[in-house]
Design an enzyme around this catalytic site. Structure first.
Site, PDB file in Angstrom:
ATOM      1  N   VAL A  40      39.072  41.766  48.196  1.00  0.00           N
ATOM      2  CA  VAL A  40      38.278  40.769  48.223  1.00  0.00           C
ATOM      3  C   VAL A  40      37.340  41.039  49.088  1.00  0.00           C
ATOM      4  O   VAL A  40      36.133  40.651  49.216  1.00  0.00           O
ATOM      5  CB  VAL A  40      39.117  39.534  48.464  1.00  0.00           C
ATOM      6  CG1 VAL A  40      38.341  38.216  48.549  1.00  0.00           C
ATOM      7  CG2 VAL A  40      39.933  39.267  47.148  1.00  0.00           C
ATOM      8  N   ARG A  48      42.361  49.168  59.805  1.00  0.00           N
ATOM      9  CA  ARG A  48      42.039  50.654  59.114  1.00  0.00           C
ATOM     10  C   ARG A  48      40.723  51.163  59.696  1.00  0.00           C
ATOM     11  O   ARG A  48      39.975  50.293  59.732  1.00  0.00           O
ATOM     12  CB  ARG A  48      42.223  50.704  57.478  1.00  0.00           C
ATOM     13  CG  ARG A  48      43.783  50.585  57.182  1.00  0.00           C
ATOM     14  CD  ARG A  48      43.625  50.166  55.678  1.00  0.00           C
ATOM     15  NE  ARG A  48      42.991  48.927  55.476  1.00  0.00           N
ATOM     16  CZ  ARG A  48      42.984  48.377  54.138  1.00  0.00           C
ATOM     17  NH1 ARG A  48      43.560  48.850  53.390  1.00  0.00           N
ATOM     18  NH2 ARG A  48      42.378  47.194  54.061  1.00  0.00           N
ATOM     19  N   LYS A  99      45.435  31.649  48.772  1.00  0.00           N
ATOM     20  CA  LYS A  99      46.144  30.540  48.232  1.00  0.00           C
ATOM     21  C   LYS A  99      47.558  30.168  48.922  1.00  0.00           C
ATOM     22  O   LYS A  99      48.026  28.933  48.931  1.00  0.00           O
ATOM     23  CB  LYS A  99      46.206  30.691  46.679  1.00  0.00           C
ATOM     24  CG  LYS A  99      47.195  31.869  46.383  1.00  0.00           C
ATOM     25  CD  LYS A  99      46.907  32.215  44.906  1.00  0.00           C
ATOM     26  CE  LYS A  99      47.406  33.602  44.781  1.00  0.00           C
ATOM     27  NZ  LYS A  99      46.322  34.832  45.073  1.00  0.00           N
ATOM     28  N   GLY A 153      46.865  48.587  36.184  1.00  0.00           N
ATOM     29  CA  GLY A 153      46.456  48.035  37.549  1.00  0.00           C
ATOM     30  C   GLY A 153      46.501  46.307  37.414  1.00  0.00           C
ATOM     31  O   GLY A 153      46.101  45.646  38.551  1.00  0.00           O
ATOM     32  N   LYS A 208      48.678  27.245  42.880  1.00  0.00           N
ATOM     33  CA  LYS A 208      47.447  26.876  42.642  1.00  0.00           C
ATOM     34  C   LYS A 208      47.811  25.492  42.052  1.00  0.00           C
ATOM     35  O   LYS A 208      46.673  24.628  42.439  1.00  0.00           O
ATOM     36  CB  LYS A 208      46.862  27.812  41.797  1.00  0.00           C
ATOM     37  CG  LYS A 208      46.478  29.130  42.227  1.00  0.00           C
ATOM     38  CD  LYS A 208      46.140  30.304  41.214  1.00  0.00           C
ATOM     39  CE  LYS A 208      45.614  31.390  41.802  1.00  0.00           C
ATOM     40  NZ  LYS A 208      45.523  32.492  40.739  1.00  0.00           N
ATOM     41  N   GLY A 239      40.031  39.237  40.160  1.00  0.00           N
ATOM     42  CA  GLY A 239      39.147  40.226  40.206  1.00  0.00           C
ATOM     43  C   GLY A 239      38.210  40.373  41.352  1.00  0.00           C
ATOM     44  O   GLY A 239      37.915  39.231  42.149  1.00  0.00           O
TER      45      GLY A 239
END
Lengths: 398, 398
Positions: free
Chosen positions: A12, A44, A100, A182, A200, A297
């Protein structure tokens, strides 16, 4: 110029960075000035990625920079996201999040801290990914008393159920395929056991009621026990099987549940397939409305976070009212919810009569019966089902 | 306490009064104080209706009362709604409206006047009735560049087309029935000729682009020429026929159109039936999302107006950013839009070849041919269709 930071450069986070870069001109126009990503926080390194110019490994860089007014928290998990968010808000920075778990657990508290410091805690991306549902609930449907919310809130399980329905496959095979593609994680419990959808619907019920709903209080059943035989019956009934998160007003409180459900063709949720999500909201004046789109996504979720950043930039020094108080809402017990129940039993038809005037469904499966009960409460159903040899039970919605 | 007035006690106005009365407790909670309807303006008398306690026939009562901070303009029409709205805004009162004619014609100007006086001009109810679409476009999808909007924006025509499709009826019979039921007006032109949908897509395109779109510039075709034969072909193609309002980004501008269109099963608009409305919005990051609900009707529309009143009450002294400038947007010419075209001709199959590699559709209708052209521009189609004996043409969407 308004300076911003992004905490977390995972799926994200890198999406948020990409959305702002790609749509910088149009975003600046909508903000009324430049929105500049000054820091991206991640432990990272990303050699060769332009993000290296703004990458930091140290949260203190962000907190100490008074010019940073907006922070996107897209790290996920409760810690250190909670501590970082709290410190940002207390330092006068608005926080926009897709997290969330954190919103469900500490939403009311973080909204209050934000208000106390004249900043905003915004979380459009935490439910329904790119579908605007938080802001409509919070700012548009305010003249209505929300009577019911029902939603397909998890893309992974909806993908799997769609696949089972279309191809007659079994749960195990579909899970393997979803993992290979995936769409499902190696440890898929958060999705397939309904925990994600549970958080949610807890957030949505909090916003509908104005009080804090504890997601632990919500009865949650996943899709792991749904079989291809169940789909054979569903088709006979002209229904789809969906993992539904439902919240219904009952007197002064709500009753919420996450479970697989039979959804009729007439219900707009019937046609929500694949990884899409949708939320139906029913108001006492408005009637039903539905919000549909990409529930997960990288870019859809990032678009929702970046949209909140634009909103935060437009509200520097002003607090957006969010109707969500820290007082806990005691949910009505699940036993009071009413539905029709679809039941499969290793038995013969006369044994179904314990449920009253049932409707037998013949899907051509041998050595069992399938039937729909009349509408009754969960409590009543449990009472009647005691001691019976039930193969499976799925609730029917609407 | 915040005092409010309602201008117009017709269908929507009486609905707004009813919504606020009925949900007064929950609305007060969401505002944070009491929202009190102090005046209802209407020239008529309503003997026996409790509204008589607050009824006035004189606009000056409202304008002179400095305590009135919020006014609902639900009179409809351009005059005197325009003059009244302007004077309210100039007097420091926020205005909330369902008046799509006024918003389409003077939206940008009234938003600017509101901003100059530190108040708000809100118009959620002007498009899609009770469906939240204005606020999501304006406040949620702000990180996206809007690539396409397509919507079923008129409930009357959608009811009629649904009826024609289901019952094989002709346009004239369905219109009579819709008028008898009160779904269509005695003078139904605004609905059936597409003018209503045209104003609504002009408003949405203005919000997507940030500039003023003149609805006169939008090519508009109604449903009066759609026949039961068209539906026979549509079914053969697995399509519905819907009155679509479409706006597509083309370079730095948009191209908009209102016309009947063939909509495939895969399109979420396919299943939008009866008086329901829906709007699909496609962002360059978000992908597609859809907003669905009651597009018209007393209480859904009133709920949207009352929701705007709650928002206005929460924003006393603060201006809600609306990205809609008065500069006119020059739309791209319709001739540049591309689709497949479904064509019926009194001819034989070889004459269809002028359109290239067409797909013949056989709906069993004699003495004519029906076929789908390849994708081409409107300009190209017009050129090729010159001099041909075309019975009807319907565009295919998506």
């Amino acid at each position: 110029m308004i300076k911003a930071a992004i905490m977390g450069y995972g799926t994200v986070g890198s999406g948020v960075y990409e959305v702002i870069k790609k749509n910088q001109v149009s975003i600046n126009k909508k903000v009324g000035q430049e929105l500049k990503v000054q820091y991206v926080l991640d432990l990272r390194e990303f050699p060769g990625d332009p993000v290296m110019d703004v990458l930091t490994h140290d949260f203190e860089d962000i907190i100490k920079d008074d010019e940073v007014k907006i922070v996107a928290e897209v790290m996920g998990g409760l810690h250190p996201a909670y501590e970082f968010t709290k410190r940002c808000l207390e330092a006068g920075k608005s926080v926009c999040t897709s997290n969330k778990e954190l919103v469900a657990e500490h939403g009311a508290e973080l909204i209050r801290i934000a208000k106390d410091h004249q900043v905003n805690y915004l979380f459009e991306a935490s439910v329904g990914g790119g579908i605007p549902i938080i802001r409509p609930l919070n700012s548009s449907l305010t003249a209505d008393v929300i009577v019911e919310i029902s939603g397909i809130l998890n893309g992974t399980t909806n993908y799997m159920l769609t696949k089972m329905s279309r191809e007659g496959l079994n749960y195990g095979d579909v899970l393997k395929e979803a993992q290979a593609k995936g769409y499902a994680e190696l440890h898929p419990e958060a999705d397939v056991e309904g925990w994600d959808a549970c958080r949610k619907i807890a957030i949505l019920t909090s916003l509908a009621s104005g009080n804090q709903v504890d997601f632990h209080d919500i009865y949650t059943e996943g899709i792991t026990k749904v079989t291809s035989e169940d789909f054979a019956y569903a088709k006979k009934m002209g229904c789809a099987i969906k993992l539904l998160a439902v919240s219904k007003k009952m007197g002064e409180t709500y009753c919420a549940m996450v479970a697989p459900a039979l959804v009729r063709k007439e219900n707009p949720l019937y046609m929500v397939n694949d990884v899409f999500n949708a939320v139906c909201v029913e108001g006492n004046m408005l009637g039903a409305s539905m919000f549909y789109g990409s529930g997960a996504g990288k870019l859809p979720t990032a678009s929702a976070v970046a949209g909140d950043m634009v909103d935060a930039a437009r509200h520097i020094g002003k607090v957006v009212t969010i109707f969500w108080n820290p007082e806990k809402l005691t949910l009505a017990p699940k036993e009071k919810m009413t539905h029709r129940f679809f039941v499969r039993m290793k038995s013969d038809a006369k044994d179904a009569k314990v449920f009253g005037d049932v409707e037998m469904i013949d899907a051509g499966i041998r050595r069992e019966i399938g039937f729909l009960t009349p509408v009754m409460s969960e409590g009543e159903f449990e009472e009647k089902a005691k001691g019976l040899d039930i193969i499976s039970m799925i609730r029917m919605e609407g």
